[in-house]
Design a protein around this motif. Structure first.
Motif, PDB file in Angstrom:
ATOM      1  N   CYS A 122       0.934  -1.246  -0.109  1.00 15.17           N
ATOM      2  CA  CYS A 122       0.103   0.066   0.038  1.00 15.17           C
ATOM      3  C   CYS A 122       0.772   1.160   0.156  1.00 15.17           C
ATOM      4  N   HIS A 123       1.913   1.111   0.762  1.00 13.22           N
ATOM      5  CA  HIS A 123       2.607   2.402   0.979  1.00 13.22           C
ATOM      6  C   HIS A 123       3.535   2.825  -0.298  1.00 13.22           C
ATOM      7  N   ARG A 124       3.904   1.526  -1.032  1.00  9.89           N
ATOM      8  CA  ARG A 124       4.608   1.767  -2.419  1.00  9.89           C
ATOM      9  C   ARG A 124       3.770   2.443  -3.370  1.00  9.89           C
ATOM     10  N   LYS A 125       2.394   2.078  -3.350  1.00 10.09           N
ATOM     11  CA  LYS A 125       1.488   2.541  -4.384  1.00 10.09           C
ATOM     12  C   LYS A 125       1.320   3.860  -4.124  1.00 10.09           C
ATOM     13  N   GLU A 126       1.170   4.479  -2.759  1.00 13.42           N
ATOM     14  CA  GLU A 126       0.845   5.763  -2.284  1.00 13.42           C
ATOM     15  C   GLU A 126       2.058   6.528  -2.793  1.00 13.42           C
ATOM     16  N   ALA A 127       3.465   6.061  -2.588  1.00 16.89           N
ATOM     17  CA  ALA A 127       4.646   6.849  -2.877  1.00 16.89           C
ATOM     18  C   ALA A 127       4.625   7.104  -4.222  1.00 16.89           C
ATOM     19  N   GLU A 128       4.135   6.299  -5.113  1.00 14.49           N
ATOM     20  CA  GLU A 128       4.309   6.333  -6.722  1.00 14.49           C
ATOM     21  C   GLU A 128       3.342   7.357  -6.984  1.00 14.49           C
ATOM     22  N   ASN A 129       2.144   7.689  -6.138  1.00 11.57           N
ATOM     23  CA  ASN A 129       1.176   8.441  -6.622  1.00 11.57           C
ATOM     24  C   ASN A 129       1.581  10.004  -6.310  1.00 11.57           C
ATOM     25  N   PRO A 130       1.950  10.603  -7.439  1.00 10.14           N
ATOM     26  CA  PRO A 130       2.248  12.107  -7.232  1.00 10.14           C
ATOM     27  C   PRO A 130       1.520  13.129  -6.514  1.00 10.14           C
ATOM     28  N   ALA A 131       0.223  12.655  -6.536  1.00  7.30           N
ATOM     29  CA  ALA A 131      -0.885  13.105  -5.997  1.00  7.30           C
ATOM     30  C   ALA A 131      -0.623  13.219  -4.457  1.00  7.30           C
ATOM     31  N   VAL A 132      -0.317  12.251  -3.860  1.00 12.10           N
ATOM     32  CA  VAL A 132      -0.045  12.250  -2.435  1.00 12.10           C
ATOM     33  C   VAL A 132       1.286  13.053  -2.048  1.00 12.10           C
ATOM     34  N   GLY A 133       2.305  12.968  -2.766  1.00  6.31           N
ATOM     35  CA  GLY A 133       3.512  14.038  -2.572  1.00  6.31           C
ATOM     36  C   GLY A 133       4.246  13.212  -1.402  1.00  6.31           C
ATOM     37  N   LYS A 134       4.164  12.120  -1.213  1.00  2.97           N
ATOM     38  CA  LYS A 134       5.170  11.591  -0.241  1.00  2.97           C
ATOM     39  C   LYS A 134       6.060  10.405  -0.832  1.00  2.97           C
ATOM     40  N   PRO A 135       7.105  10.825  -1.715  1.00  4.03           N
ATOM     41  CA  PRO A 135       7.855   9.926  -2.345  1.00  4.03           C
ATOM     42  C   PRO A 135       8.731   8.930  -1.433  1.00  4.03           C
ATOM     43  N   ASP A 136       8.857   9.195  -0.165  1.00  3.92           N
ATOM     44  CA  ASP A 136       9.654   8.454   0.519  1.00  3.92           C
ATOM     45  C   ASP A 136       8.551   7.515   1.640  1.00  3.92           C
ATOM     46  N   LEU A 137       7.608   7.347   1.383  1.00  5.44           N
ATOM     47  CA  LEU A 137       6.625   6.734   1.947  1.00  5.44           C
ATOM     48  C   LEU A 137       6.807   4.983   2.166  1.00  5.44           C
ATOM     49  N   PHE A 138       7.285   4.657   1.217  1.00  6.10           N
ATOM     50  CA  PHE A 138       7.773   3.327   1.286  1.00  6.10           C
ATOM     51  C   PHE A 138       9.078   2.636   1.946  1.00  6.10           C
ATOM     52  N   ARG A 139       9.729   3.886   2.353  1.00  5.40           N
ATOM     53  CA  ARG A 139      11.227   3.519   3.061  1.00  5.40           C
ATOM     54  C   ARG A 139      10.985   2.961   4.258  1.00  5.40           C
ATOM     55  N   CYS A 140      12.122   2.273   4.914  1.00  8.22           N
ATOM     56  CA  CYS A 140      11.899   1.700   6.333  1.00  8.22           C
ATOM     57  C   CYS A 140      11.676   2.586   7.401  1.00  8.22           C
ATOM     58  N   ALA A 141      12.649   3.982   7.275  1.00 12.06           N
ATOM     59  CA  ALA A 141      12.450   4.772   8.150  1.00 12.06           C
ATOM     60  C   ALA A 141      11.130   5.510   8.451  1.00 12.06           C
ATOM     61  N   THR A 142      10.226   5.191   7.429  1.00  9.60           N
ATOM     62  CA  THR A 142       8.994   5.838   7.723  1.00  9.60           C
ATOM     63  C   THR A 142       8.155   5.525   8.929  1.00  9.60           C
ATOM     64  N   THR A 163      26.779  11.856  14.941  1.00  7.14           N
ATOM     65  CA  THR A 163      25.901  13.177  15.130  1.00  7.14           C
ATOM     66  C   THR A 163      24.847  13.283  14.052  1.00  7.14           C
ATOM     67  N   ARG A 164      25.424  12.867  12.838  1.00  8.41           N
ATOM     68  CA  ARG A 164      24.617  13.038  11.529  1.00  8.41           C
ATOM     69  C   ARG A 164      23.742  12.202  11.361  1.00  8.41           C
ATOM     70  N   CYS A 165      23.904  10.903  11.964  1.00  4.90           N
ATOM     71  CA  CYS A 165      22.915   9.730  11.638  1.00  4.90           C
ATOM     72  C   CYS A 165      21.619   9.801  12.112  1.00  4.90           C
ATOM     73  N   ILE A 166      20.679   9.642  11.147  1.00  2.32           N
ATOM     74  CA  ILE A 166      19.246   9.703  11.488  1.00  2.32           C
ATOM     75  C   ILE A 166      18.507   8.396  11.743  1.00  2.32           C
ATOM     76  N   GLY A 167      19.258   7.255  11.378  1.00  4.82           N
ATOM     77  CA  GLY A 167      18.728   6.047  11.650  1.00  4.82           C
ATOM     78  C   GLY A 167      18.016   5.653  10.741  1.00  4.82           C
ATOM     79  N   CYS A 168      17.997   6.069   9.533  1.00  6.66           N
ATOM     80  CA  CYS A 168      16.983   5.784   8.551  1.00  6.66           C
ATOM     81  C   CYS A 168      17.075   4.407   7.850  1.00  6.66           C
ATOM     82  N   GLU A 169      18.156   3.897   8.181  1.00  8.60           N
ATOM     83  CA  GLU A 169      18.526   2.347   7.651  1.00  8.60           C
ATOM     84  C   GLU A 169      18.373   2.074   5.970  1.00  8.60           C
TER      85      GLU A 169
END
Lengths: 613, 271
Positions: free
Chosen positions: A564-584, B12-18
């Protein structure tokens, strides 16, 4: 053959059978299934007991060789052949133990062509190979003595002294190298054990262990074959052992005192207690016992003292290669039963070979001669049917061999059924989310942020079924953790017994299992066929309603979220290209999560003593 | 490729994004999902399928852990067959075809880096190799983890350049860092360096200050280099002892029985 020998052999065959079963699993499924070794504890019982202990136990060969042949104490000549036999079999056991422990045992010969002289293990490998050869040559005359190869026999006898001196030199090297092995890990080994003098300490303790092992072994053989023990020799050896043990104790404590680590032995820690148990068993108690003349001259006395010493020095090797490292790694390692089975199985197997050689070759001539007479007497007595009592009266060899085979097979079958055939996996139960914005799942990813309210707002109420794709009967919004209970492992969610009871017993089989097909899970009616109300199967990512097991939490959450997150990330209308990344989702932003983490780390580190090296 | 490549991690710069972890798994063909953890797994998140990981510490501190590519690696020095090698360029690499699986490297590494494929019947030691092969072929100009970092928390260059860069950052913002470069001297120096605002001694099993900073291989070599002398010394001592004792016994016997005791003493004694 005495009753004692038969019972002992039966027990040894049983343990060997267990080990045989584990062997099958070890070489088809790997170390993962048969040991509880891990990345924090890569060496365990098989290294500590089989390799380190085995080499040390075999030290009797070179010690007795030196006493009898170099220092010419005639009294101890009777001990030479059994001691060399023990050493030979001990080293063979070490090699076999290594085959189990090495991850790639077919490469065991590699040290012959790939050289790294900087590695203590390389030296140990070469010494073991060389010493096995030397020991074989030292022992070969025993095999040849009663054969027609008298020329070779005499040549080998002439070579005996050089061989024994060569053996002493090689033993000196690798007994101490086993201590060198641990020199590189000051960060793992507890300061009560770690010292730059580990090589010397290992050499001295090997001499002590060699002496007590010879005492132990000849008193056991005397007991087994109901022979009169050579008390003169045993008490002489006990005197040597007392000297060795006193030297070992003095060396060890002076070294501790010199490095200022002696106070560590008086703290109330696991390591301090372990240290005292080890010291008492290996040296202190045997030393005191050996010093009492009455004990020294009694068969039971020397046997008890020597067995304590053997167990104590084995514990020393196991401590150094494992138990005394627990404090650094913080993981508790206790060997699986399969590890014990293999370790004791190898010992048992080689003990059986020892007894066989004792009975068939002139190691201790009296035993072999007696067995020979006994065999000749029994040779032509075949089992005979007794009509009166309606039983077969067999000769005892025949009967006991059958019993041994039976014990072996029973143990092997038992072992095969009990051995886990899969790698051992740690259970990581998942905590149920309680309305917050964070899911607390396992280390090391820590916490996962999941704003539930935000998802409801964004996706609308009718989308609940996207995530809550299955309810327990009568429930709405059953939490994920009710079925996906472990972070990694699948959870069995289908309860067959409950279904049978609810649907009316055996008569209802056909409700799920179609007639004509075998009643298996694959052919049965799918859950969704009946549970229409409970299954809100709107989400195409959830494909496993057919399965009896719910997949692990991580797998199911990732399947559900990432798509779901990847689909949303690819949707330019949502404007969150990083949504599928781990750190989200994966970041530990919650103070509480960090406190838990810190507490678990502190638990490991607080128990460490301060140290000086 | 450059000589003595080195990674500088700025905590100090790492944000832990993996992103580094994901990139490492991609370039090395490791599964994105790690298999279920083994009983007694390491607590730092590293495994045979995860060669770098982010350790999350109190106060939002993220510390990336990976192989340190020591200047004098303990793992290389203890490997009995030389399956682990320090390459001429600097990174420590592994050769499966030589390895016998003794796992001594895992015991000897002070940082607990080499990991093992426990569930395999044909297991390997797995750890970070600093993307050496691809760097050598020139497919990439820096390791995948460095390339993936969005915050330049991890940088790549020669060891000298990285030490200079670390000093430059510490001089530019003195309050931001503790005055220590982790990896400059520990255990003989490493090729993965850290600058940080918190103490990083937890990266090793035991802080290097407590056990002595010197290179670990020296400890075993100090004992091993004496081996030839021990061998010859013990042999010579035993031969001498035998000769002296044998001669004395022969003289005693000659004195006792009037000079008739030659030969056969050994065999007679052995029977």
């Amino acid at each position: 053959m005495t009753r004692r020998v038969q019972i002992t052999k039966g027990i040894l065959w049983f343990i060997t059978g267990l080990a045989a079963a584990v062997t099958v699993v070890r070489f088809t499924r790997g170390l993962g299934a048969t040991t509880v070794l891990s990345d924090t504890t890569p060496w365990g019982l098989w290294v500590g007991f089989d390799v380190m202990g085995g080499v040390a136990l075999a030290a009797g060969g070179f010690v007795i060789g030196a006493i009898a042949h170099v220092f010419r104490r005639q009294r101890y000549h009777h001990a030479v052949r059994p001691a060399i036999l023990t050493a030979l079999l001990g080293y063979a056991a070490v090699a076999v133990g290594l085959l189990y422990d090495l991850g790639l045992p077919w490469n065991i010969w590699h040290p012959i062509i790939f050289w790294n002289p900087h590695s203590p293990l390389f030296e140990v490998a070469w010494c073991v190979m060389l010493y096995l050869t030397v020991l074989f040559l030292e022992f070969l005359p025993v095999f040849l003595e009663r054969t027609r190869f008298q020329g070779l026999y005499r040549t080998l006898l002439k070579l005996q002294l050089p061989l024994i001196i060569l053996g002493i030199s090689i033993s000196t090297l690798h007994q101490s190298s086993l201590g060198t092995l641990l020199l590189i890990m000051p960060f793992r080994l507890h300061p009560l054990w770690y010292t730059p003098h580990l090589p010397e300490l290992f050499f001295v303790s090997a001499i002590c262990l060699g002496l007590v092992m010879v005492i132990f072994e000849s008193s056991v053989t005397a007991w087994l074959y109901e022979r009169k023990p050579r008390m003169e020799m045993l008490s002489g050896l006990a005197r040597f052992a007392a000297g060795g043990l006193a030297f070992y104790l003095a060396f060890r404590f002076l070294d501790l005192w010199h490095r200022g680590n002696l106070p560590l032995a008086f703290e109330n820690t696991f390591e301090a207690r372990l240290f005292w148990v080890e010291i008492a068993m290996s040296a202190l108690v045997p030393l005191v016992l050996f010093l009492i003349p009455k004990v020294r001259h009694s068969h039971t006395g020397v046997f008890v003292a020597a067995s304590l010493g053997v167990a104590g020095f084995l514990l020393n090797r196991v401590d150094a290669s494992g138990l005394a490292q627990v404090w650094a790694t913080g993981t508790d390692y206790f060997p699986a039963w399969t590890e014990f089975a293999v370790s004791f199985g190898i010992v048992s197997f080689f003990a059986l070979i020892y007894l066989f050689i004792q009975e068939h070759f002139p190691v201790e001539k009296e035993i072999a001669d007696e067995e020979e007479r006994w065999r000749q007497r029994q040779l032509f007595v075949l089992p005979r049917f007794d009509r009166l009592s309606q039983v077969w009266l067999g000769d005892r060899t025949f009967a006991s061999r059958r019993v041994y085979s039976l014990l072996f097979v029973v143990a092997a079958v038992l072992g095969l059924t009990l051995t886990p055939w899969r790698p051992l996996v740690e259970a990581s139960p998942v905590e149920r989310a309680r309305g917050g914005e964070v899911l607390r799942v396992g280390f090391p990813l820590g916490t996962v942020s999941f704003p539930h309210a935000d998802h409801v707002k964004r996706l609308g109420k009718e989308s609940c079924g996207t995530c809550h794709h299955l309810h327990e009967p009568g429930d709405v919004g059953t939490p994920c953790t009710d079925c996906h209970r472990d972070l990694y492992l699948p959870t069995r969610i289908f309860d067959h017994v409950r279904h049978v009871r609810k649907l009316g017993g055996n008569a209802a089989c056909a409700r799920c299992h179609p007639a004509g097909a075998p009643p298996e899970a694959e052919t049965a009616e799918k859950c969704s066929g009946c549970h229409r109300k409970d299954m809100m199967a709107r989400n195409e990512t959830v494909t496993r309603f057919e399965s009896l097991d719910a997949p692990g939490y991580r797998e199911s959450a990732h399947t559900l979220c990432i798509g779901c997150h990847r689909k949303e990330a690819e949707n330019p209308a949502v404007g969150k290209p990083d949504l599928f990344r781990c750190a989200t989702c994966h970041h530990s932003v919650v103070p509480h999560g960090e406190a838990v983490l810190e507490a678990s780390l502190a638990g490991v580190r607080d128990q460490r003593p301060s140290r000086t090296r | 490729m450059i000589q003595n490549p080195c990674i500088l991690n700025d905590v100090t710069r790492c944000i832990g994004c993996e992103e580094c972890v994901a990139a490492c798994k991609r370039i090395n063909g490791l599964p994105q999902e790690d298999p279920p953890p083994r009983v007694g797994r390491s607590r730092d998140g590293l495994s045979a399928t995860r060669w770098t990981s982010i350790l999350r510490r109190p106060g939002g501190i993220n510390v990336r852990k990976q192989c340190r590519h020591c200047n004098q690696p303990a793992c290389v020095s203890v490997c009995p067959v030389g399956a682990l090698q320090k390459t001429p360029e600097g990174p420590v690499v592994y050769d499966k075809s030589v390895c016998m699986g003794c796992r001594y490297c895992m015991m000897a590494c002070p940082y607990g880096i080499p990991h093992y494929e426990w569930s395999s019947v044909n297991p390997s030691i797995r750890k970070c190799i600093l993307c050496l092969e691809k760097l050598r072929r020139g497919e990439i100009d820096r390791p995948a983890c460095v390339a993936a970092c969005p915050k330049e928390a991890t940088s790549f260059g020669t060891r000298e350049a990285m030490l200079a860069e670390a000093r430059r950052r510490m001089a530019a913002e003195p309050g931001r860092y503790l005055p220590h470069i982790w990896g400059e001297h520990e255990f003989g120096g490493t090729s993965v360096l850290y600058i940080s605002n918190v103490d990083l001694s937890f990266l090793a099993w035991e802080s290097p200050e407590a056990v002595g900073e010197g290179p670990l291989p020296e400890r075993t070599w100090n004992a091993l280099r004496k081996v030839p002398y021990e061998f010859l010394g013990m042999g010579a001592f035993m031969t001498a002892a035998w000769w002296v004792i044998d001669r004395r016994m022969r003289l005693e016997r000659e004195a006792g029985s009037g000079g008739d005791g030659e030969g056969g003493t050994e065999e007679g004694a052995d029977r």
